[in-house]
Scaffold this motif. Structure first.
Motif, mmCIF file in Angstrom:
data_model
loop_
_atom_site.group_PDB
_atom_site.id
_atom_site.type_symbol
_atom_site.label_atom_id
_atom_site.label_comp_id
_atom_site.label_asym_id
_atom_site.label_seq_id
_atom_site.Cartn_x
_atom_site.Cartn_y
_atom_site.Cartn_z
ATOM 1 N N VAL A 305 1.166 -0.795 0.326
ATOM 2 C CA VAL A 305 -0.145 -0.082 0.184
ATOM 3 C C VAL A 305 0.966 1.015 0.315
ATOM 4 N N ALA A 306 2.048 1.762 0.576
ATOM 5 C CA ALA A 306 2.912 2.234 0.944
ATOM 6 C C ALA A 306 3.379 2.789 -1.061
ATOM 7 N N GLY A 307 4.170 1.383 -1.145
ATOM 8 C CA GLY A 307 4.436 1.768 -2.618
ATOM 9 C C GLY A 307 2.814 2.163 -3.915
ATOM 10 N N ALA A 308 1.857 1.709 -3.569
ATOM 11 C CA ALA A 308 0.997 2.487 -4.328
ATOM 12 C C ALA A 308 0.932 4.230 -4.294
ATOM 13 N N GLY A 309 0.528 4.379 -2.744
ATOM 14 C CA GLY A 309 0.982 5.641 -2.226
ATOM 15 C C GLY A 309 1.681 6.791 -3.133
ATOM 16 N N LEU A 310 3.443 6.042 -3.158
ATOM 17 C CA LEU A 310 4.387 6.359 -3.865
ATOM 18 C C LEU A 310 4.332 7.206 -4.962
ATOM 19 N N GLY A 323 6.929 13.037 -2.057
ATOM 20 C CA GLY A 323 6.853 11.166 -2.077
ATOM 21 C C GLY A 323 8.472 11.335 -1.978
ATOM 22 N N LEU A 324 9.483 11.655 -2.754
ATOM 23 C CA LEU A 324 10.882 11.267 -3.153
ATOM 24 C C LEU A 324 11.669 11.810 -1.487
ATOM 25 N N GLY A 325 11.213 12.627 -0.530
ATOM 26 C CA GLY A 325 11.391 12.628 0.880
ATOM 27 C C GLY A 325 10.947 11.277 1.818
ATOM 28 N N LEU A 326 9.982 11.473 1.309
ATOM 29 C CA LEU A 326 8.564 10.367 2.737
ATOM 30 C C LEU A 326 9.848 8.878 2.433
ATOM 31 N N LEU A 327 10.574 8.618 1.263
ATOM 32 C CA LEU A 327 11.145 7.114 0.698
ATOM 33 C C LEU A 327 12.500 7.227 0.975
ATOM 34 N N GLY A 328 13.197 8.775 1.379
ATOM 35 C CA GLY A 328 14.450 8.585 1.666
ATOM 36 C C GLY A 328 14.418 8.583 3.174
ATOM 37 N N LEU A 329 13.093 8.830 4.099
ATOM 38 C CA LEU A 329 13.412 8.745 5.049
ATOM 39 C C LEU A 329 12.708 7.374 5.856
ATOM 40 N N THR A 330 11.856 6.479 4.950
ATOM 41 C CA THR A 330 12.211 5.642 4.472
ATOM 42 C C THR A 330 13.244 4.366 4.294
ATOM 43 N N LEU A 331 13.248 4.216 3.558
ATOM 44 C CA LEU A 331 15.204 3.415 3.389
ATOM 45 C C LEU A 331 16.552 3.769 4.195
ATOM 46 N N LEU A 366 5.740 4.262 11.048
ATOM 47 C CA LEU A 366 4.640 5.015 10.789
ATOM 48 C C LEU A 366 4.692 5.651 9.293
ATOM 49 N N LEU A 367 5.879 6.012 8.741
ATOM 50 C CA LEU A 367 6.357 6.485 7.597
ATOM 51 C C LEU A 367 5.714 5.219 6.345
ATOM 52 N N LEU A 368 5.916 4.487 6.480
ATOM 53 C CA LEU A 368 4.960 2.932 5.898
ATOM 54 C C LEU A 368 3.461 3.552 5.434
ATOM 55 N N ALA A 369 3.179 3.563 6.829
ATOM 56 C CA ALA A 369 1.358 4.495 7.187
ATOM 57 C C ALA A 369 1.343 5.042 6.217
ATOM 58 N N LEU A 370 2.057 6.221 7.063
ATOM 59 C CA LEU A 370 1.732 7.632 5.928
ATOM 60 C C LEU A 370 1.553 7.762 4.044
ATOM 61 N N LEU A 371 2.808 6.790 4.039
ATOM 62 C CA LEU A 371 2.235 7.016 2.431
ATOM 63 C C LEU A 371 1.314 5.882 1.900
ATOM 64 N N GLY A 372 0.956 5.473 2.676
ATOM 65 C CA GLY A 372 -0.322 4.536 2.438
ATOM 66 C C GLY A 372 -1.744 5.400 2.483
ATOM 67 N N GLY A 373 -1.829 6.288 3.229
ATOM 68 C CA GLY A 373 -2.668 7.037 3.707
ATOM 69 C C GLY A 373 -2.519 7.722 1.541
ATOM 70 N N ILE A 376 -5.185 6.029 -0.613
ATOM 71 C CA ILE A 376 -6.281 5.764 0.440
ATOM 72 C C ILE A 376 -6.832 6.623 -0.383
ATOM 73 N N ALA A 377 -6.206 8.201 0.140
ATOM 74 C CA ALA A 377 -6.190 9.245 -0.650
ATOM 75 C C ALA A 377 -6.779 9.390 -1.758
ATOM 76 N N GLN A 378 -5.697 8.472 -2.086
ATOM 77 C CA GLN A 378 -6.206 8.822 -4.028
ATOM 78 C C GLN A 378 -7.638 8.299 -3.778
ATOM 79 N N LEU A 379 -7.244 7.560 -3.391
ATOM 80 C CA LEU A 379 -8.621 6.100 -4.116
ATOM 81 C C LEU A 379 -10.234 7.054 -3.820
ATOM 82 N N ALA A 380 -10.119 8.233 -3.168
ATOM 83 C CA ALA A 380 -11.078 8.552 -2.163
ATOM 84 C C ALA A 380 -11.104 9.828 -3.216
#
Length: 747
Positions: A305-310, A323-331, A366-373, A376-380
């Protein structure tokens, strides 16, 4: 009356029904904790219960700012609450005022932590992505394996769980302060960050460090950081009462003990391979409390789900930087967990302060959950009518992915907390409720053993730490009240008080200060007393740095209050929500999913059919001794005889039981024995799955002077808390005969 109804309707329109869905997710996430009415006794939660009990005892004694734990370290005292983040024990201590025991209080705090984490994650996701994204962030976070099971249940790391629950609150409120720029937001962020600093020594710093790039990414410009940074400034002052004395007085304790094993060249830091991080959960992981079997996973579905959000963020120009910033923090958080990061864990580097690489799994979740959110927002946004169905699929998939740990194996009652139980726990090496003994005063060069007379006085509620066995002839010391004595001596002498010397201890004779010296190697307080009658008073008072810390906290609180006159008042402006479907539909979908899963996991666990294989003995109608394999029945004096026992669980055991094996002579005398804390050291009997068998190895060393004859080998289980043996059918003494040995005559 004419304006009341319009105001009520306006308030109702302003309420977010997503919070109802969050409460439903909280109820489901509490299921693993509620599966048993009490707490296990073989995880870190045990020491947190003891600490809660101790702080509540000090409050009852009138010490409301407890820094010193007088009952710990066999009754010699331990400065635990001065150094270890105390918020967990303050909350659970308050709960003991209304609950019957410290274990119940800690359980309530654990449930509160689940609610804090879920609401904080929803608020964070809602602030960034809208209400739909908030639901996705909340679900992905609370159902992450580390957040749901590993940290609160398998590890029992309550303070760490509290810190992980507060981190999303700090991130969320900081973003609110940066966008709304009002006093209420700054004050809320300050309080949340101060609470985080008092929740956990290590994760608080990590959570605040990660907050800065998250705020910068989400606010979009550096100027927005001014208000969150102002809140951090206030939080440092508000929490100074804890961190300043701990930092200033760090040289007064043996803090280096906490990191000695980490800095060892051959330290096994428990890195987790990528294949394990991404592996699905299994039933075995949920049924084993052994550390090597903990399901240290990020959650494979959370990653998907986080990958889809990214992908959605990278596809949108306005969101690409985020997106790039959250990806960098996640890695940056994920890589140090992997074995490939060994070079980063330099013994002299900052990472070793974390001690365990997989401790980063919490912030990573938490970072993965934030990306996953974001997904879901894009779906809505793209499917305003059909997204509730997609949300139902994602939510159910998340829940099913953690199904093995939603119904963990139960455990026996925690039992009452007593001084003897705490001292027995310390006798196993956990002095002061710390496994590394890192808060022993530096003056303690050799840890003294228990003093029976001191411990007896503590049990009686009249602590008498005076070393009376060392008093010179003719000296009398009469205890008047706590740490106050009337002394009579024919000549000058030195009195030894079995309290560990530590900054803040002060002695006075007739209200005049008396110098304190320190015994070596025990580190006890010693006071030179004159001949004749004297009145001695000993007390631990706040040190100057403690008073300074409280003054800074007070000034920070006052400054925060006065800043209301300089910052903008609270704003009621609402952000547009990315929720285009009927607002109640996703909430209803969530409630239906949670209710269905709740009914499913609420069903009784089907019992495992125990094989019909006959057993040697049945102990307490809970455990069977299936077999005993002795290497030889013809033995000689001085020989060591290997023995393998096979146990089988047929019902939940009443306690965590210990095992003993006795070799008995013809007259019943025990001539050899083997004792273990439990049959399988890392797997307590009260957590054995019903129907599973366990092997138990023993070595029986026979005395060299044992005469020839027949010997009987018997085994049993006993309760360490009560000393009672588990009853055995047909054996009034709780002994199950398992073999006979024949001692041959020497050649």
């Amino acid at each position: 009356m004419t304006t009341a109804k319009p105001r009520a309707r306006a308030l109702a329109r302003g309420l977010d029904p997503g919070w109802i869905a969050v409460l439903a997710l909280v109820a489901l996430a509490c299921a693993p904790l509620l599966r048993s009415s009490t707490l296990p006794t073989v995880t870190d939660v045990e020491l947190h219960v003891y600490r809660t009990w101790e702080i509540s005892q000090q409050w009852r004694a009138g010490d409301w700012i407890a820094r010193w734990a007088p009952d710990f370290a066999f009754g010699y005292g331990y400065p635990l609450f001065l150094y270890y983040a105390p918020l967990t024990y303050i909350l659970s201590g308050l709960a003991t005022l209304a609950l019957p025991g410290a274990d119940a209080a800690v359980k309530v705090v654990q449930l509160l932590i689940v609610a804090l984490g879920a609401t904080g994650a929803y608020g964070l996701g809602r602030r960034v992505w809208g209400s739909a994204g908030g639901l996705g962030t909340c679900a992905a976070f609370v159902f992450a394996p580390y957040i749901l099971y590993v940290n609160p249940i398998a590890r029992g790391a309550v303070p760490e769980s509290l810190a992980l629950a507060l981190i999303p609150w700090v991130w969320w409120l900081g973003l609110r302060a940066g966008s709304q720029r009002d006093w209420a937001s700054v004050a809320a962020t300050s309080v949340a960050a101060a609470a985080l600093l008092c929740a956990h020594n290590l994760l608080s710093a990590l959570g605040l460090a990660l907050a800065l790039p998250v705020w910068w990414l989400m606010l979009g410009k550096a100027s927005g950081l001014r208000f969150p940074l102002l809140a951090l400034f206030f939080s440092i002052g508000l929490s100074a009462w804890f961190w300043l004395p701990a930092a200033w007085m760090r040289e007064a304790v043996q803090a280096q003990r906490a990191f000695e094993w980490v800095r060892s060249p051959d330290a096994a830091l428990s890195w987790v391979p990528l294949s394990d991080l991404l592996a699905p959960l299994t039933l075995d992981a949920a049924q084993s409390p052994q550390p090597e079997a903990w399901p240290l996973r990020v959650g494979w579905l959370q990653v998907v789900v986080a990958g889809a959000g990214l992908s959605t963020l990278l596809a949108t120009r306005e969101r690409r930087c985020q997106g790039l910033g959250l990806l960098g923090l996640t890695l940056a958080l994920a890589f140090p967990i992997l074995p490939e990061s060994r070079a980063l864990w330099n013994p002299d580097g900052p990472l070793v302060l974390l001690q365990l690489p997989w401790r980063l799994l919490g912030p990573l979740a938490l970072l993965l959950a934030l990306l996953g959110g974001a997904a879901i927002a894009q779906l809505a946004t793209r499917f305003p009518r059909g997204w509730p169905i997609a949300w139902l699929f994602v939510l159910v998939s998340l829940i099913v992915s953690v199904e093995p740990v939603l119904i963990p194996i139960g455990w026996a009652d925690f039992g009452p907390v007593t001084l003897d139980r705490i001292w027995a726990f310390e006798g196993a090496g956990n002095i002061g409720g710390t496994s590394q003994n890192e808060f022993l005063p530096v003056t303690v060069h050799a840890m003294p053993g228990p003093a029976p007379d001191l411990q007896e006085s503590l049990r009686a509620g009249a602590p008498d730490p005076v070393d009376r066995a060392a008093l010179p002839a003719g000296v009398t010391v009469t205890r008047l009240e706590r740490d106050t004595y009337a002394v009579s001596a024919p000549e000058p002498f030195t009195l030894t008080v079995r309290r560990f010397a530590f900054p803040g201890w002060e002695a006075s004779l007739a209200d005049r200060p008396a110098p304190i010296t320190i015994s070596d190697p025990e580190g006890f307080i010693r006071i030179d007393l004159p001949a004749g009658a004297s009145h001695l008073k000993l007390a631990r008072n706040a040190t100057p740095i403690e008073w300074v810390a409280w003054a800074i906290t007070g000034l920070a609180g006052l400054s925060l209050g006065l800043s209301r006159w300089f910052l903008a008042p609270a704003t009621t402006a609402r952000r547009p929500e990315a929720w285009h479907a009927a607002r109640g539909v996703p909430v209803g979908v969530t409630l239906i999913a949670v209710l269905g899963v709740g009914v499913w996991i609420g069903q009784p666990v089907p019992s495992i059919q125990v094989p019909a294989e006959p057993a040697l003995a049945r102990l307490g109608n809970a455990i069977e001794l299936v077999s005993a394999d002795v290497s030889a029945t013809q033995v000689t004096a001085g020989e060591t005889v290997p023995l393998t026992l096979t146990w089988r669980s047929i019902a939940p055991a009443p306690r965590d039981l210990s095992v003993f094996v006795h070799v008995l002579a013809a007259d019943g005398t025990v001539v050899a024995q083997s004792d273990k804390i439990r049959p399988v050291v890392a797997w307590p009997t009260d957590r054995w799955p019903v129907g599973r068998s366990f092997t138990d190895q023993h070595l029986l060393t026979l005395p060299a002077d044992l005469p020839p004859g027949q010997l009987r080998v018997a085994a049993g289980l006993w309760d360490r808390l009560t000393g009672a043996r588990l009853p055995i059918e047909g054996s009034p003494d709780g002994l199950a005969t398992i073999a006979e040995l024949w001692m041959s005559s020497p050649d």
